[in-house]
Write an enzyme that holds these catalytic residues in place. Structure first.
Site, PDB file in Angstrom:
ATOM      1  CG  HIS A  80       0.349 -20.284   4.576  1.00  0.00           C
ATOM      2  ND1 HIS A  80      -0.733 -21.004   4.998  1.00  0.00           N
ATOM      3  CD2 HIS A  80       0.766 -19.570   5.644  1.00  0.00           C
ATOM      4  CE1 HIS A  80      -0.971 -20.741   6.271  1.00  0.00           C
ATOM      5  NE2 HIS A  80      -0.068 -19.867   6.688  1.00  0.00           N
ATOM      6  CE1 TYR A 114       1.078  -0.130   4.427  1.00  0.00           C
ATOM      7  CE2 TYR A 114       0.036   2.020   4.289  1.00  0.00           C
ATOM      8  CZ  TYR A 114       0.835   1.126   4.961  1.00  0.00           C
ATOM      9  OH  TYR A 114       1.420   1.492   6.145  1.00  0.00           O
ATOM     10  CE  LYS A 169       3.107   3.579   3.210  1.00  0.00           C
ATOM     11  NZ  LYS A 169       3.211   3.765   4.651  1.00  0.00           N
ATOM     12  NE  ARG A 209      -6.400 -25.974  -1.286  1.00  0.00           N
ATOM     13  CZ  ARG A 209      -5.073 -26.195  -1.156  1.00  0.00           C
ATOM     14  NH1 ARG A 209      -4.265 -25.943  -2.173  1.00  0.00           N
ATOM     15  NH2 ARG A 209      -4.575 -26.682  -0.051  1.00  0.00           N
ATOM     16  CD  GLU A 252       9.882   2.335  10.831  1.00  0.00           C
ATOM     17  OE1 GLU A 252       9.688   3.277  10.045  1.00  0.00           O
ATOM     18  OE2 GLU A 252       9.698   1.144  10.523  1.00  0.00           O
ATOM     19  NE  ARG A 306       6.878   4.462   0.711  1.00  0.00           N
ATOM     20  CZ  ARG A 306       6.538   5.339   1.647  1.00  0.00           C
ATOM     21  NH1 ARG A 306       7.410   5.664   2.594  1.00  0.00           N
ATOM     22  NH2 ARG A 306       5.348   5.886   1.675  1.00  0.00           N
TER      23      ARG A 306
HETATM   24  N1  PMP Z   1       7.471   4.347   9.255  1.00  0.00           N
HETATM   25  C1  PMP Z   1       6.297   3.682   9.325  1.00  0.00           C
HETATM   26  C2  PMP Z   1       6.252   2.370  10.035  1.00  0.00           C
HETATM   27  C3  PMP Z   1       5.149   4.218   8.705  1.00  0.00           C
HETATM   28  O1  PMP Z   1       3.969   3.542   8.754  1.00  0.00           O
HETATM   29  C4  PMP Z   1       5.220   5.474   8.054  1.00  0.00           C
HETATM   30  C5  PMP Z   1       4.040   6.055   7.339  1.00  0.00           C
HETATM   31  N2  PMP Z   1       2.904   6.197   8.120  1.00  0.00           N
HETATM   32  C6  PMP Z   1       6.460   6.141   8.047  1.00  0.00           C
HETATM   33  C7  PMP Z   1       7.570   5.538   8.633  1.00  0.00           C
HETATM   34  C8  PMP Z   1       6.612   7.484   7.362  1.00  0.00           C
HETATM   35  O2  PMP Z   1       6.610   7.338   5.977  1.00  0.00           O
HETATM   36  P1  PMP Z   1       6.118   8.522   5.011  1.00  0.00           P
HETATM   37  O3  PMP Z   1       6.932   9.719   5.355  1.00  0.00           O
HETATM   38  O4  PMP Z   1       6.372   8.026   3.656  1.00  0.00           O
HETATM   39  O5  PMP Z   1       4.658   8.740   5.310  1.00  0.00           O
END
Ligand code: PMP
Length: 286
Positions: free
Chosen positions: A102, A32, A147, A99, A179, A51
């Site tokens: 995985h 996404y 993502k 079905r 993060e 990305r």
């Molecule tokens: N890290 C995580 C885990 C995220 O989900 C997000 C976005 N919500 C970010 C960093 C920041 O990414 P971006 O600046 O592209 O929104």
């Protein structure tokens, strides 16, 4: 009425339906993006689409559209929804199987979904006083650079912040800050901006790149390197960044003040640079 796109059709969001056998539903098997839209123009679209390609490659799913087709589709969704500023969400899953299994189906028809929501920017009070965060061990998998829609760990981690009346959860793995549960984290120490390096342990944020570019353009010293948990807690300033939250100061971590406990001067500069940049590229033409 919100208009969405699902598998080739534009329709009211409330009428969008997918199969219960969709692998996105069964396994969280999908990719996404969330793209902020200012003055009806998607911000950093090329970077978001790059990305998206990296995520799709990483999960072995063919990109259903080239960039030009994505740009047309996203433009269509923006045009059909209300508001100058929007948040476009797009998702591609590995589609429905006959079905539950995985392993991938032999032939895949991906499910492609795009919708737009109003862009909810943080209340100004969060910038003026800063936000509170909690911390937690980063218990996610080792491909946090992708993502994907498998976000249960991020949801559980983010809920820890909400349960504590806070806005974000800062994650530590093996003694280093990775993060936030839904954001990237920067630290300021002695006038130097510290940013964890992009690797498989964090999402390469689009806002993260903008912040690094703005620091370079304005001569703010910056080190991209591992940032330890101790350095994070002892920082003069901490910021969180994301597409919808932009840049926010974190002034309290696990109940203890960061720096003076107030948004710092470097945050104020970065926030001003970010707004100026946005105005320049989004509102007045590129
Ligand atoms: N890290 C995580 C885990 C995220 O989900 C997000 C976005 N919500 C970010 C960093 C920041 O990414 P971006 O600046 O592209 O929104």
């Amino acid at each position: 009425m919100q208009t969405a796109y699902l598998n080739g059709t534009l329709l009211p969001l409330s009428e969008a339906r997918v199969s219960a056998m969709d692998r996105g539903f069964l396994f969280g098997d999908g990719a996404y993006e969330v793209i902020p839209v200012y003055s009806r123009r998607p911000f950093r679209l090329a970077e978001h689409l790059r990305r998206l390609r990296q995520t799709l490659d990483g999960i072995r799913l063919d990109n259903p559209h080239d960039d030009a087709a994505w740009a047309r589709l996203i433009g269509e969704i923006i045009a059909r929804n209300d508001g100058e500023d929007q948040s476009v969400y797009l998702q591609i899953t590995r589609g429905a199987d006959t079905r539950r299994n995985h392993a991938f189906p032999a032939s895949v028809t991906p499910t492609v979904f795009v919708m737009s929501e109003p862009l909810l920017t943080p209340p100004p009070a969060q910038r003026e006083t800063g936000i509170a965060a909690v911390s937690a061990p980063d218990m996610r998998w080792l491909r946090c650079d992708l993502k994907t829609t498998s976000l249960l760990a991020n949801c559980l981690l983010r809920q820890l912040a909400v349960d504590a009346g806070c806005v974000e959860t800062i994650l530590f793995r093996d003694g280093y800050m990775t993060e936030g549960a839904a954001s990237n984290i920067f630290a300021m120490k002695a006038g130097v901006m510290l940013a964890p390096p992009k690797n498989h342990l964090m999402l390469p944020g689009i806002t993260y790149d903008v912040v690094l570019e703005l620091a370079a353009a304005h001569g703010l010293p910056c080190e991209v390197r591992d940032v330890s948990e101790d350095e994070t807690r002892a920082a003069d300033e901490l910021w969180m960044t994301s597409s919808t939250k932009e840049v926010l100061p974190i002034t309290l971590l696990d109940g203890r003040a960061i720096g003076t406990g107030q948004p710092g001067p470097a945050f104020r500069n970065m926030y001003a640079w970010y707004q100026e940049f946005k105005q320049t590229v989004m509102r007045c033409g590129e």
